[in-house]
Enzyme design. Sequence first.
Site, mmCIF file in Angstrom:
data_model
loop_
_atom_site.group_PDB
_atom_site.id
_atom_site.type_symbol
_atom_site.label_atom_id
_atom_site.label_comp_id
_atom_site.label_asym_id
_atom_site.label_seq_id
_atom_site.Cartn_x
_atom_site.Cartn_y
_atom_site.Cartn_z
ATOM 1 N N ARG A 1 -9.624 -19.759 -33.184
ATOM 2 C CA ARG A 1 -9.897 -18.484 -33.476
ATOM 3 C C ARG A 1 -8.613 -17.519 -33.270
ATOM 4 O O ARG A 1 -8.582 -16.663 -34.225
ATOM 5 C CB ARG A 1 -10.925 -17.912 -32.528
ATOM 6 N N LYS B 1 -10.593 -11.225 -32.745
ATOM 7 C CA LYS B 1 -10.332 -10.479 -31.770
ATOM 8 C C LYS B 1 -9.026 -9.722 -31.383
ATOM 9 O O LYS B 1 -8.005 -10.186 -30.729
ATOM 10 C CB LYS B 1 -10.329 -11.691 -30.589
ATOM 11 N N GLU C 1 -23.838 -6.750 -32.897
ATOM 12 C CA GLU C 1 -23.632 -7.391 -31.647
ATOM 13 C C GLU C 1 -23.236 -6.099 -30.698
ATOM 14 O O GLU C 1 -23.231 -4.991 -31.275
ATOM 15 C CB GLU C 1 -22.438 -8.463 -31.745
HETATM 16 C C1 LIG Z 1 -15.077 -12.260 -27.208
HETATM 17 C C2 LIG Z 1 -15.891 -11.533 -27.882
HETATM 18 C C3 LIG Z 1 -17.461 -12.505 -27.849
HETATM 19 C C4 LIG Z 1 -17.429 -13.641 -27.389
HETATM 20 O O1 LIG Z 1 -16.816 -14.770 -27.859
HETATM 21 P P1 LIG Z 1 -16.970 -16.029 -26.944
HETATM 22 O O2 LIG Z 1 -16.078 -17.071 -28.007
HETATM 23 O O3 LIG Z 1 -18.122 -16.484 -26.919
HETATM 24 O O4 LIG Z 1 -16.237 -15.755 -25.770
HETATM 25 C C5 LIG Z 1 -18.513 -11.720 -28.718
HETATM 26 N N1 LIG Z 1 -18.130 -10.572 -29.189
HETATM 27 C C6 LIG Z 1 -17.027 -9.859 -29.126
HETATM 28 C C7 LIG Z 1 -16.992 -8.477 -29.754
HETATM 29 C C8 LIG Z 1 -15.798 -10.412 -28.336
HETATM 30 O O5 LIG Z 1 -14.787 -9.777 -28.286
#
Ligand SMILES: *Cc1c(COP(=O)(O)O)cnc(C)c1O
Length: 331
Positions: free
Chosen positions: A76, A177, A213
């Site tokens: 990722r 991210k 989300e």
């Molecule tokens: C980090 C994050 C997640 C969760 O991702 P994981 O890989 O499960 O830690 C979900 N939504 C957002 C906006 C995030 O920054």
Amino acid sequence: MNTKANFSYHKLPYRYINSFVDGKWGEGELSEDERIILNESACVLHYCQVVFEGLKAFKTIDGRIVCFRPDMNKKRLESSCKQMNMPIFPKEKFLAAVEQVVKANKEYIPSFEEGGSLYIRPIMYGTTPTMGVKSAKEFEIRFFAVSVGNYFDANKTARLRVSDVDRAAPKGTGNIKAGLNYAMSLSNITDAHNKGFNENLYLDPKERKYVEETGGANIFFIKDNKVIFPYSESILPSITKMSTMYIAKEILHLEIEERKVTFQEIENFDECALCGTASTITPVGLIDDHGHQIIFSNDVIGPITSLLLKTLKDIQHGIIPAPKGWLYEIK
Ligand SMILES: *Cc1c(COP(=O)(O)O)cnc(C)c1O
């Protein structure tokens, strides 16, 4: 360690640092200095050229140290870097950095009995001084760690409110991210906290019709024992979500769906939960839509959410066998 929300920065002795100069990464090394020295015009400060990751190391029931799916974080990070014009950090270097940081801060990993973990935060940022809007050429990556408990209070269900602002554009950066996705959410999360909510629930930025989300975690629902995961191109592909989908389908033999979920239909759902590395699986008690409340539970975790959470935790702590490749042991 207490069971209340416990996810905050504190300085641990060691972090791993590497620099990208003249088109290549260096050797990388551990450092005891938690500070970053940057030029006042560093690209990251003005134009937010920064991406990050988050993963956890656990102590298993038999005392081993394992990282949960670090190869997925590496992948990722790569897609985040591609979209942000940043260099790829090679897989071997990524895993070696995680390993070095975990080992160097080993005594700060909570024990199995305490139930916490060591949270590792890789962060890459553009350091080149820039005035015009353009990409940095030099970058730094750091992997630091903190010992953590729960992101949300473990004895409560989360309260969400429907956000009036968007976290991502339809063809923007919601799927990576990158720091910029969180910068826009800071006044919104402050306002939510002030009004007694734990998080904002974002709807799709195009039609405001579908559930996306929250600011820092994916969301899923349960209806008649079926686990339903919202699909959208602008949500962050959560590794916890992918793992939960696998657990639901392959281990618990539940039906799963990944599809667009309208906000309207969630009124009929039985359970709701957040998922992410920091929040693990956190039950959602209610979602407030401008005073109209959709109530899923009153401070109790629903039966399917509970089963998913237990299975995930049992895998992470070596209590039940992990699917192949999920645990990266650090010796
Ligand atoms: C980090 C994050 C997640 C969760 O991702 P994981 O890989 O499960 O830690 C979900 N939504 C957002 C906006 C995030 O920054």
